[in-house]
Design a protein around this motif. Sequence first.
Motif, mmCIF file in Angstrom:
data_model
loop_
_atom_site.group_PDB
_atom_site.id
_atom_site.type_symbol
_atom_site.label_atom_id
_atom_site.label_comp_id
_atom_site.label_asym_id
_atom_site.label_seq_id
_atom_site.Cartn_x
_atom_site.Cartn_y
_atom_site.Cartn_z
ATOM 1 N N UNK A 3 0.836 -1.190 0.000
ATOM 2 C CA UNK A 3 0.000 0.000 0.000
ATOM 3 C C UNK A 3 0.874 1.244 0.000
ATOM 4 N N UNK A 4 0.631 2.155 -0.943
ATOM 5 C CA UNK A 4 1.316 3.443 -0.931
ATOM 6 C C UNK A 4 0.760 4.272 0.214
ATOM 7 N N UNK A 26 -14.983 -8.357 5.752
ATOM 8 C CA UNK A 26 -15.342 -6.943 5.622
ATOM 9 C C UNK A 26 -14.114 -6.040 5.576
ATOM 10 N N UNK A 27 -12.938 -6.627 5.392
ATOM 11 C CA UNK A 27 -11.706 -5.853 5.276
ATOM 12 C C UNK A 27 -11.248 -5.812 3.832
ATOM 13 N N UNK A 28 -10.612 -4.709 3.476
ATOM 14 C CA UNK A 28 -10.004 -4.632 2.145
ATOM 15 C C UNK A 28 -8.679 -3.902 2.218
ATOM 16 N N UNK A 29 -7.851 -4.181 1.228
ATOM 17 C CA UNK A 29 -6.575 -3.495 1.072
ATOM 18 C C UNK A 29 -6.614 -2.692 -0.216
ATOM 19 N N UNK A 30 -5.982 -1.521 -0.188
ATOM 20 C CA UNK A 30 -5.930 -0.634 -1.340
ATOM 21 C C UNK A 30 -4.498 -0.497 -1.824
ATOM 22 N N UNK A 59 -18.375 3.189 5.781
ATOM 23 C CA UNK A 59 -17.509 3.819 6.780
ATOM 24 C C UNK A 59 -16.339 2.909 7.114
ATOM 25 N N UNK A 60 -15.171 3.503 7.286
ATOM 26 C CA UNK A 60 -13.990 2.766 7.746
ATOM 27 C C UNK A 60 -14.017 2.793 9.266
ATOM 28 N N UNK A 61 -14.208 1.643 9.883
ATOM 29 C CA UNK A 61 -14.406 1.601 11.334
ATOM 30 C C UNK A 61 -13.167 1.118 12.092
ATOM 31 N N UNK A 62 -12.184 0.586 11.374
ATOM 32 C CA UNK A 62 -10.919 0.181 12.012
ATOM 33 C C UNK A 62 -9.865 0.007 10.930
ATOM 34 N N UNK A 63 -8.608 0.107 11.337
ATOM 35 C CA UNK A 63 -7.486 -0.039 10.415
ATOM 36 C C UNK A 63 -6.388 -0.839 11.083
ATOM 37 N N UNK A 69 1.109 -3.576 4.000
ATOM 38 C CA UNK A 69 -0.279 -3.413 3.557
ATOM 39 C C UNK A 69 -1.129 -2.834 4.686
ATOM 40 N N UNK A 70 -1.957 -1.825 4.351
ATOM 41 C CA UNK A 70 -2.932 -1.285 5.290
ATOM 42 C C UNK A 70 -4.293 -1.900 4.971
ATOM 43 N N UNK A 71 -4.889 -2.535 5.977
ATOM 44 C CA UNK A 71 -6.217 -3.135 5.840
ATOM 45 C C UNK A 71 -7.258 -2.214 6.445
ATOM 46 N N UNK A 72 -8.355 -2.001 5.707
ATOM 47 C CA UNK A 72 -9.448 -1.124 6.112
ATOM 48 C C UNK A 72 -10.665 -1.990 6.436
ATOM 49 N N UNK A 73 -11.144 -1.933 7.664
ATOM 50 C CA UNK A 73 -12.341 -2.665 8.056
ATOM 51 C C UNK A 73 -13.559 -1.768 7.843
ATOM 52 N N UNK A 74 -14.526 -2.261 7.075
ATOM 53 C CA UNK A 74 -15.705 -1.481 6.732
ATOM 54 C C UNK A 74 -16.920 -1.922 7.557
#
Length: 251
Positions: A3-4, A26-30, A59-63, A69-74
Amino acid sequence: MKTKLIYLENSYTFECSAKVVAAEGDELALDATVFYPGGGGQMADRGTLSWDHGRQQASVIALRKQGEVVWHLLDSPPPPVGTEVTARIDWDFRYRMMRTHTALHLLCGVIWQEFRVPVTGGQMYPDRARMDFAMEGLTRERLAFIEQRVNEAIEADLPIRVYTLPREKAFAIPDLIRTRTNLLPPDLEEVRIVEIVGLDLQADGGTHVRHTREVGGIRIVRAENKGRLNKRLEIQLVDELSGSNSDAALP
Protein backbone atom coordinates in the motif's frame (compact mmCIF):
# COMPACT_ATOMS: atom_id res chain seq x y z
CA MET A 1 1.28 -6.49 -2.37
CA LYS A 2 2.05 -3.05 -0.98
CA THR A 3 0.00 0.00 0.00
CA LYS A 4 1.32 3.44 -0.93
CA LEU A 5 1.21 5.41 2.32
CA ILE A 6 0.09 8.87 1.25
CA TYR A 7 -0.22 10.05 4.86
CA LEU A 8 3.56 9.73 5.22
CA GLU A 9 4.18 11.87 2.14
CA ASN A 10 1.70 14.64 2.97
CA SER A 11 -0.28 14.72 6.21
CA TYR A 12 -2.61 17.35 4.74
CA THR A 13 -3.96 15.08 1.98
CA PHE A 14 -7.46 14.09 3.08
CA GLU A 15 -8.70 12.27 -0.05
CA CYS A 16 -7.30 9.98 -2.72
CA SER A 17 -8.35 7.62 -5.50
CA ALA A 18 -7.29 4.00 -5.06
CA LYS A 19 -7.94 0.48 -6.29
CA VAL A 20 -9.05 -2.47 -4.19
CA VAL A 21 -6.26 -5.05 -4.40
CA ALA A 22 -7.47 -7.60 -1.83
CA ALA A 23 -10.53 -8.35 0.29
CA GLU A 24 -11.08 -10.65 3.27
CA GLY A 25 -14.49 -10.59 4.93
CA ASP A 26 -15.34 -6.94 5.62
CA GLU A 27 -11.71 -5.85 5.28
CA LEU A 28 -10.00 -4.63 2.15
CA ALA A 29 -6.58 -3.50 1.07
CA LEU A 30 -5.93 -0.63 -1.34
CA ASP A 31 -2.98 0.13 -3.58
CA ALA A 32 -2.81 3.58 -1.90
CA THR A 33 -4.39 5.17 1.17
CA VAL A 34 -4.68 8.45 3.06
CA PHE A 35 -5.81 6.57 6.19
CA TYR A 36 -3.28 6.53 9.04
CA PRO A 37 -3.69 3.10 10.67
CA GLY A 38 -2.63 4.21 14.15
CA GLY A 39 0.58 3.68 16.08
CA GLY A 40 3.03 5.43 18.37
CA GLY A 41 0.18 6.57 20.59
CA GLN A 42 -1.70 8.26 17.73
CA MET A 43 -5.24 7.06 17.05
CA ALA A 44 -6.19 5.68 13.64
CA ASP A 45 -8.04 7.88 11.18
CA ARG A 46 -11.78 7.80 10.60
CA GLY A 47 -13.59 8.26 7.31
CA THR A 48 -15.29 6.65 4.34
CA LEU A 49 -14.73 4.76 1.11
CA SER A 50 -17.06 5.45 -1.82
CA TRP A 51 -17.35 3.84 -5.27
CA ASP A 52 -19.70 3.47 -8.22
CA HIS A 53 -19.51 7.23 -8.85
CA GLY A 54 -20.37 7.93 -5.21
CA ARG A 55 -23.56 5.90 -5.26
CA GLN A 56 -22.18 3.42 -2.75
CA GLN A 57 -20.33 4.24 0.45
CA ALA A 58 -19.02 2.51 3.57
CA SER A 59 -17.51 3.82 6.78
CA VAL A 60 -13.99 2.77 7.75
CA ILE A 61 -14.41 1.60 11.33
CA ALA A 62 -10.92 0.18 12.01
CA LEU A 63 -7.49 -0.04 10.41
CA ARG A 64 -4.45 -2.23 10.78
CA LYS A 65 -1.06 -2.33 9.10
CA GLN A 66 0.31 -5.78 8.34
CA GLY A 67 3.73 -5.72 6.76
CA GLU A 68 3.51 -3.27 3.87
CA VAL A 69 -0.28 -3.41 3.56
CA VAL A 70 -2.93 -1.28 5.29
CA TRP A 71 -6.22 -3.14 5.84
CA HIS A 72 -9.45 -1.12 6.11
CA LEU A 73 -12.34 -2.67 8.06
CA LEU A 74 -15.70 -1.48 6.73
CA ASP A 75 -19.15 -1.40 8.30
CA SER A 76 -20.55 -3.28 5.28
CA PRO A 77 -19.30 -5.79 2.67
CA PRO A 78 -16.45 -4.32 0.59
CA PRO A 79 -16.55 -3.82 -3.18
CA PRO A 80 -14.87 -6.44 -5.40
CA VAL A 81 -11.13 -6.53 -6.07
CA GLY A 82 -10.30 -4.16 -8.90
CA THR A 83 -12.93 -1.56 -7.93
CA GLU A 84 -11.82 2.08 -8.05
CA VAL A 85 -12.73 3.84 -4.81
CA THR A 86 -12.38 7.27 -3.25
CA ALA A 87 -10.86 7.21 0.22
CA ARG A 88 -11.70 10.22 2.37
CA ILE A 89 -10.70 10.77 5.97
CA ASP A 90 -12.46 12.81 8.64
CA TRP A 91 -10.26 15.87 8.22
CA ASP A 92 -11.28 17.60 11.44
CA PHE A 93 -10.25 14.53 13.44
CA ARG A 94 -6.98 14.11 11.51
CA TYR A 95 -6.01 17.74 11.91
CA ARG A 96 -6.70 17.55 15.64
CA MET A 97 -4.41 14.53 15.84
CA MET A 98 -1.74 16.36 13.84
CA ARG A 99 -1.84 19.35 16.20
CA THR A 100 -1.84 17.09 19.25
CA HIS A 101 1.02 14.91 18.01
CA THR A 102 3.15 17.97 17.30
CA ALA A 103 2.27 19.34 20.75
CA LEU A 104 3.63 16.15 22.35
CA HIS A 105 6.86 16.49 20.37
CA LEU A 106 7.16 20.06 21.63
CA LEU A 107 6.60 18.86 25.18
CA CYS A 108 9.15 16.09 24.73
CA GLY A 109 11.65 18.45 23.10
CA VAL A 110 11.44 21.03 25.89
CA ILE A 111 11.74 18.43 28.64
CA TRP A 112 14.68 16.77 26.89
CA GLN A 113 16.49 20.09 26.44
CA GLU A 114 15.92 21.16 30.04
CA PHE A 115 16.09 17.89 32.00
CA ARG A 116 17.51 15.19 29.67
CA VAL A 117 14.97 12.54 30.65
CA PRO A 118 13.52 9.93 28.23
CA VAL A 119 9.90 9.23 27.38
CA THR A 120 8.35 6.10 28.88
CA GLY A 121 4.94 6.21 27.17
CA GLY A 122 2.28 8.33 25.52
CA GLN A 123 -1.23 8.36 24.09
CA MET A 124 -3.40 10.80 22.12
CA TYR A 125 -7.16 11.28 22.22
CA PRO A 126 -9.45 13.77 20.45
CA ASP A 127 -9.72 15.99 23.55
CA ARG A 128 -6.42 15.42 25.36
CA ALA A 129 -3.05 13.66 25.33
CA ARG A 130 -0.61 12.34 27.87
CA MET A 131 3.10 11.62 27.93
CA ASP A 132 5.12 9.82 30.59
CA PHE A 133 8.69 10.71 31.48
CA ALA A 134 11.44 9.07 33.55
CA MET A 135 11.53 12.16 35.75
CA GLU A 136 11.87 12.71 39.46
CA GLY A 137 9.91 15.30 41.46
CA LEU A 138 7.51 17.72 39.82
CA THR A 139 6.60 21.06 41.35
CA ARG A 140 4.08 23.68 40.28
CA GLU A 141 6.99 25.93 39.37
CA ARG A 142 8.53 23.29 37.13
CA LEU A 143 5.19 22.59 35.45
CA ALA A 144 4.64 26.30 34.84
CA PHE A 145 8.14 26.56 33.36
CA ILE A 146 7.58 23.59 31.02
CA GLU A 147 4.19 24.91 29.88
CA GLN A 148 5.64 28.36 29.25
CA ARG A 149 8.58 27.00 27.24
CA VAL A 150 6.27 24.87 25.06
CA ASN A 151 3.96 27.79 24.35
CA GLU A 152 6.92 30.03 23.54
CA ALA A 153 8.02 27.46 20.95
CA ILE A 154 4.50 27.41 19.52
CA GLU A 155 4.44 31.21 19.27
CA ALA A 156 7.85 31.18 17.57
CA ASP A 157 6.17 29.40 14.63
CA LEU A 158 9.06 27.00 14.15
CA PRO A 159 9.04 25.07 10.84
CA ILE A 160 8.59 21.30 10.98
CA ARG A 161 10.48 19.11 8.51
CA VAL A 162 9.68 15.48 7.71
CA TYR A 163 12.19 13.34 5.82
CA THR A 164 13.78 9.89 5.74
CA LEU A 165 17.37 8.83 6.27
CA PRO A 166 19.18 5.51 5.80
CA ARG A 167 19.17 3.58 9.07
CA GLU A 168 22.92 3.89 9.64
CA LYS A 169 22.91 7.65 9.07
CA ALA A 170 19.83 8.14 11.22
CA PHE A 171 21.25 6.24 14.17
CA ALA A 172 24.40 8.36 14.01
CA ILE A 173 22.25 11.29 15.20
CA PRO A 174 22.64 11.71 18.98
CA ASP A 175 19.46 11.26 21.03
CA LEU A 176 17.31 10.37 18.00
CA ILE A 177 15.35 7.82 20.04
CA ARG A 178 13.66 9.49 23.03
CA THR A 179 11.91 6.44 24.40
CA ARG A 180 13.69 4.40 27.03
CA THR A 181 13.47 1.37 24.71
CA ASN A 182 14.18 1.53 20.97
CA LEU A 183 10.89 0.45 19.37
CA LEU A 184 12.04 0.60 15.74
CA PRO A 185 11.97 -2.75 13.88
CA PRO A 186 15.49 -4.19 13.49
CA ASP A 187 14.99 -4.73 9.74
CA LEU A 188 13.93 -1.13 9.06
CA GLU A 189 16.18 0.21 6.29
CA GLU A 190 15.03 3.84 6.32
CA VAL A 191 14.03 5.94 9.31
CA ARG A 192 11.42 8.67 9.06
CA ILE A 193 12.49 11.82 10.90
CA VAL A 194 10.29 14.59 12.28
CA GLU A 195 12.29 17.72 13.06
CA ILE A 196 10.98 20.81 14.84
CA VAL A 197 13.74 23.08 13.62
CA GLY A 198 15.83 24.40 16.49
CA LEU A 199 14.07 22.39 19.18
CA ASP A 200 13.53 18.68 18.56
CA LEU A 201 14.43 15.84 16.21
CA GLN A 202 13.00 12.34 16.56
CA ALA A 203 12.25 9.16 14.67
CA ASP A 204 8.50 9.13 14.13
CA GLY A 205 5.84 7.60 11.86
CA GLY A 206 2.84 9.82 12.62
CA THR A 207 1.21 12.91 11.13
CA HIS A 208 2.20 16.48 12.02
CA VAL A 209 1.50 20.11 11.18
CA ARG A 210 3.97 22.17 9.13
CA HIS A 211 4.57 25.00 11.63
CA THR A 212 4.31 25.06 15.41
CA ARG A 213 1.84 27.96 15.50
CA GLU A 214 -0.78 25.64 14.03
CA VAL A 215 -0.84 23.84 17.41
CA GLY A 216 -2.48 26.93 18.94
CA GLY A 217 -1.30 26.45 22.51
CA ILE A 218 -1.24 23.89 25.31
CA ARG A 219 -2.24 23.62 28.94
CA ILE A 220 -0.79 21.05 31.33
CA VAL A 221 -4.02 20.04 33.03
CA ARG A 222 -2.84 17.14 35.15
CA ALA A 223 0.36 15.68 36.55
CA GLU A 224 0.54 12.22 38.15
CA ASN A 225 3.15 10.15 39.91
CA LYS A 226 3.41 6.74 38.24
CA GLY A 227 6.42 5.66 40.27
CA ARG A 228 9.50 7.31 41.72
CA LEU A 229 11.01 7.78 38.26
CA ASN A 230 7.85 7.96 36.17
CA LYS A 231 5.75 11.11 35.86
CA ARG A 232 2.68 11.51 33.64
CA LEU A 233 1.74 14.88 32.17
CA GLU A 234 -1.67 15.34 30.57
CA ILE A 235 -2.16 18.23 28.15
CA GLN A 236 -5.02 19.84 26.27
CA LEU A 237 -4.86 22.04 23.20
CA VAL A 238 -6.14 25.59 23.45
CA ASP A 239 -6.79 28.14 20.71
CA GLU A 240 -5.95 31.20 22.79
CA LEU A 241 -3.53 31.58 25.67
CA SER A 242 -4.30 33.74 28.71
CA GLY A 243 -1.94 33.00 31.56
CA SER A 244 -0.69 29.77 33.09
CA ASN A 245 -3.00 27.00 34.27
CA SER A 246 -0.29 24.89 35.88
CA ASP A 247 -1.46 25.57 39.45
CA ALA A 248 -4.37 23.20 38.80
CA ALA A 249 -2.18 20.45 37.37
CA LEU A 250 -0.86 18.75 40.51
CA PRO A 251 -3.17 16.42 42.46
